[in-house]
Design a protein around this motif. Sequence first.
Motif, PDB file in Angstrom:
ATOM      1  N   ARG A 156      80.049  31.532  32.306  1.00 35.35           N
ATOM      2  CA  ARG A 156      80.295  32.337  33.510  1.00 35.35           C
ATOM      3  C   ARG A 156      79.933  31.556  34.767  1.00 35.35           C
ATOM      4  NH1 ARG A 156      78.222  38.451  31.767  1.00 35.35           N
ATOM      5  NH2 ARG A 156      79.898  38.835  30.259  1.00 35.35           N
ATOM      6  N   PHE A 157      79.041  30.580  34.624  1.00 40.51           N
ATOM      7  CA  PHE A 157      78.682  29.725  35.751  1.00 40.51           C
ATOM      8  C   PHE A 157      79.608  28.504  35.750  1.00 40.51           C
ATOM      9  CE2 PHE A 157      74.925  32.288  35.624  1.00 40.51           C
ATOM     10  CZ  PHE A 157      74.465  32.299  36.937  1.00 40.51           C
ATOM     11  N   THR A 158      80.757  28.632  36.429  1.00 38.82           N
ATOM     12  CA  THR A 158      81.666  27.493  36.531  1.00 38.82           C
ATOM     13  C   THR A 158      81.120  26.450  37.502  1.00 38.82           C
ATOM     14  OG1 THR A 158      82.932  28.695  38.210  1.00 38.82           O
ATOM     15  CG2 THR A 158      83.731  28.808  35.930  1.00 38.82           C
ATOM     16  N   ALA A 159      80.248  26.872  38.406  1.00 43.13           N
ATOM     17  CA  ALA A 159      79.474  25.959  39.246  1.00 43.13           C
ATOM     18  C   ALA A 159      78.016  26.209  38.877  1.00 43.13           C
ATOM     19  CB  ALA A 159      79.724  26.223  40.728  1.00 43.13           C
ATOM     20  N   PRO A 160      77.501  25.508  37.858  1.00 43.42           N
ATOM     21  CA  PRO A 160      76.191  25.851  37.319  1.00 43.42           C
ATOM     22  C   PRO A 160      75.026  25.558  38.250  1.00 43.42           C
ATOM     23  CG  PRO A 160      77.001  23.826  36.330  1.00 43.42           C
ATOM     24  CD  PRO A 160      78.113  24.373  37.150  1.00 43.42           C
ATOM     25  N   ILE A 161      73.925  26.248  37.995  1.00 39.50           N
ATOM     26  CA  ILE A 161      72.645  25.980  38.629  1.00 39.50           C
ATOM     27  C   ILE A 161      71.664  25.619  37.518  1.00 39.50           C
ATOM     28  CG2 ILE A 161      73.045  27.488  40.611  1.00 39.50           C
ATOM     29  CD1 ILE A 161      71.381  29.639  39.181  1.00 39.50           C
ATOM     30  N   ALA A 162      70.526  25.054  37.887  1.00 42.40           N
ATOM     31  CA  ALA A 162      69.594  24.546  36.883  1.00 42.40           C
ATOM     32  C   ALA A 162      69.172  25.618  35.882  1.00 42.40           C
ATOM     33  CB  ALA A 162      68.369  23.943  37.577  1.00 42.40           C
ATOM     34  N   LEU A 163      68.855  26.806  36.357  1.00 43.22           N
ATOM     35  CA  LEU A 163      68.425  27.878  35.458  1.00 43.22           C
ATOM     36  C   LEU A 163      69.504  28.253  34.451  1.00 43.22           C
ATOM     37  CD1 LEU A 163      66.453  30.414  37.707  1.00 43.22           C
ATOM     38  CD2 LEU A 163      65.570  29.186  35.707  1.00 43.22           C
ATOM     39  N   ALA A 164      70.766  28.018  34.815  1.00 45.22           N
ATOM     40  CA  ALA A 164      71.870  28.380  33.926  1.00 45.22           C
ATOM     41  C   ALA A 164      71.906  27.530  32.664  1.00 45.22           C
ATOM     42  CB  ALA A 164      73.203  28.259  34.661  1.00 45.22           C
ATOM     43  N   ALA A 165      71.074  26.497  32.585  1.00 47.06           N
ATOM     44  CA  ALA A 165      70.977  25.709  31.354  1.00 47.06           C
ATOM     45  C   ALA A 165      70.599  26.593  30.175  1.00 47.06           C
ATOM     46  CB  ALA A 165      69.951  24.589  31.527  1.00 47.06           C
ATOM     47  N   GLN A 166      69.804  27.635  30.439  1.00 42.74           N
ATOM     48  CA  GLN A 166      69.391  28.550  29.382  1.00 42.74           C
ATOM     49  C   GLN A 166      69.950  29.956  29.594  1.00 42.74           C
ATOM     50  OE1 GLN A 166      65.179  28.325  28.487  1.00 42.74           O
ATOM     51  NE2 GLN A 166      65.183  26.104  28.521  1.00 42.74           N
ATOM     52  N   TYR A 167      70.990  30.056  30.415  1.00 38.68           N
ATOM     53  CA  TYR A 167      71.703  31.323  30.574  1.00 38.68           C
ATOM     54  C   TYR A 167      72.688  31.412  29.413  1.00 38.68           C
ATOM     55  CZ  TYR A 167      74.521  35.008  32.767  1.00 38.68           C
ATOM     56  OH  TYR A 167      75.196  36.185  33.043  1.00 38.68           O
ATOM     57  N   ALA A 168      72.254  32.040  28.337  1.00 38.52           N
ATOM     58  CA  ALA A 168      73.040  31.995  27.105  1.00 38.52           C
ATOM     59  C   ALA A 168      72.746  33.215  26.245  1.00 38.52           C
ATOM     60  CB  ALA A 168      72.698  30.721  26.325  1.00 38.52           C
ATOM     61  N   HIS A 169      73.679  33.500  25.358  1.00 35.94           N
ATOM     62  CA  HIS A 169      73.480  34.520  24.330  1.00 35.94           C
ATOM     63  C   HIS A 169      72.266  34.111  23.483  1.00 35.94           C
ATOM     64  CE1 HIS A 169      74.268  36.857  20.690  1.00 35.94           C
ATOM     65  NE2 HIS A 169      75.136  37.592  21.384  1.00 35.94           N
ATOM     66  N   PRO A 170      71.456  35.076  23.030  1.00 33.36           N
ATOM     67  CA  PRO A 170      70.269  34.720  22.231  1.00 33.36           C
ATOM     68  C   PRO A 170      70.577  33.848  21.019  1.00 33.36           C
ATOM     69  CG  PRO A 170      70.156  37.026  22.885  1.00 33.36           C
ATOM     70  CD  PRO A 170      71.499  36.522  23.321  1.00 33.36           C
ATOM     71  N   ILE A 171      71.712  34.093  20.359  1.00 35.72           N
ATOM     72  CA  ILE A 171      72.065  33.270  19.192  1.00 35.72           C
ATOM     73  C   ILE A 171      72.304  31.825  19.618  1.00 35.72           C
ATOM     74  CG2 ILE A 171      73.847  32.860  17.444  1.00 35.72           C
ATOM     75  CD1 ILE A 171      74.149  35.879  17.193  1.00 35.72           C
ATOM     76  N   GLU A 172      73.036  31.642  20.730  1.00 33.56           N
ATOM     77  CA  GLU A 172      73.259  30.291  21.235  1.00 33.56           C
ATOM     78  C   GLU A 172      71.950  29.651  21.660  1.00 33.56           C
ATOM     79  OE1 GLU A 172      75.426  27.867  24.902  1.00 33.56           O
ATOM     80  OE2 GLU A 172      75.999  29.941  24.493  1.00 33.56           O
ATOM     81  N   HIS A 173      71.087  30.419  22.296  1.00 36.45           N
ATOM     82  CA  HIS A 173      69.837  29.841  22.783  1.00 36.45           C
ATOM     83  C   HIS A 173      68.979  29.319  21.632  1.00 36.45           C
ATOM     84  CE1 HIS A 173      66.663  28.989  25.550  1.00 36.45           C
ATOM     85  NE2 HIS A 173      65.810  29.764  24.899  1.00 36.45           N
ATOM     86  N   ILE A 174      68.973  30.051  20.522  1.00 36.72           N
ATOM     87  CA  ILE A 174      68.173  29.620  19.370  1.00 36.72           C
ATOM     88  C   ILE A 174      68.798  28.400  18.696  1.00 36.72           C
ATOM     89  CG2 ILE A 174      67.396  30.255  17.053  1.00 36.72           C
ATOM     90  CD1 ILE A 174      67.143  33.154  18.112  1.00 36.72           C
ATOM     91  N   PHE A 175      70.102  28.479  18.375  1.00 36.18           N
ATOM     92  CA  PHE A 175      70.720  27.463  17.519  1.00 36.18           C
ATOM     93  C   PHE A 175      71.263  26.249  18.275  1.00 36.18           C
ATOM     94  CE2 PHE A 175      70.808  31.263  14.850  1.00 36.18           C
ATOM     95  CZ  PHE A 175      70.304  30.746  13.668  1.00 36.18           C
TER      96      PHE A 175
END
Length: 255
Positions: A156-175
């Motif tokens: 959703r962040f087509t122009a990302p910010i640093a915090l968006a590195a971990q802006y993710a679905h919980p499953i994606e964040h874990i795996f």
Amino acid sequence: MDEIASLLTNTWSRTISSSYPPQKIEFTGTLLIQLLFFWLPSFIYLFLDVLFPSFSARHKIQPAPRQPTRKDIWRCVLVVSGNQVLTTGLHALQLFLAAKVGREGSYRVEAALPSREEFVRDFILCLLLREAMFYYSHRLLHRPIFYSKIHKLHHRFTAPIALAAQYAHPIEHIFANALPISLPPQILGSHVLTFWVFLAYELFNTATVHSGYDFFAGKARMHDLHHEKFNLNYGSIGVLDWVHGTDRLVHKKRD
């Protein structure tokens, strides 16, 4: 240099000889690394516009109309905070279960520092193992079935910010985020200090490449292009992108 090494050795020895159990040392140190090398740099990058506007304008990759709104940023903070609580809770659970079966922790917590040779070897191997785990899990998340249900949130962040590195679905964040960093030093049986240095590097690196600024030899620009075009630059250090030819833009459907 010798004085710094001596100070580090003495400080670490005092920490180990204290009454703190290895599980508590591992847990507390890991949480501090996350706060110092992900959260702090992320907020510094976020406020560069306010603190140093001319510097920010010179290095910003994408134009102002594409930047996230305050609402987007606040939603990002909430999601990333939730993911931090999730991984911290899982780490606590892992240490609790390890203690139940007589293990001291996920990594070696001992008074002796890792040798220079061991540290360099483990750090390089962790980089390569993390690249493989992240690259292939990231490619898998771009498959339509996983992209629409899981990975689309991150993009959703087509122009990302640093915090968006971990802006993710919980499953994606874990795996895709947590395990590719935490598992390699566990597989290698690394010293906890080696793990902390590796974790600090990876967290600072991922915050920087998502920052939206052209720092560090264009790495942020490379990942920015991934968020814009979707079908290139899947990896972290670029080795597997070179091997698979995904370091170049290919006009095709998302894969």
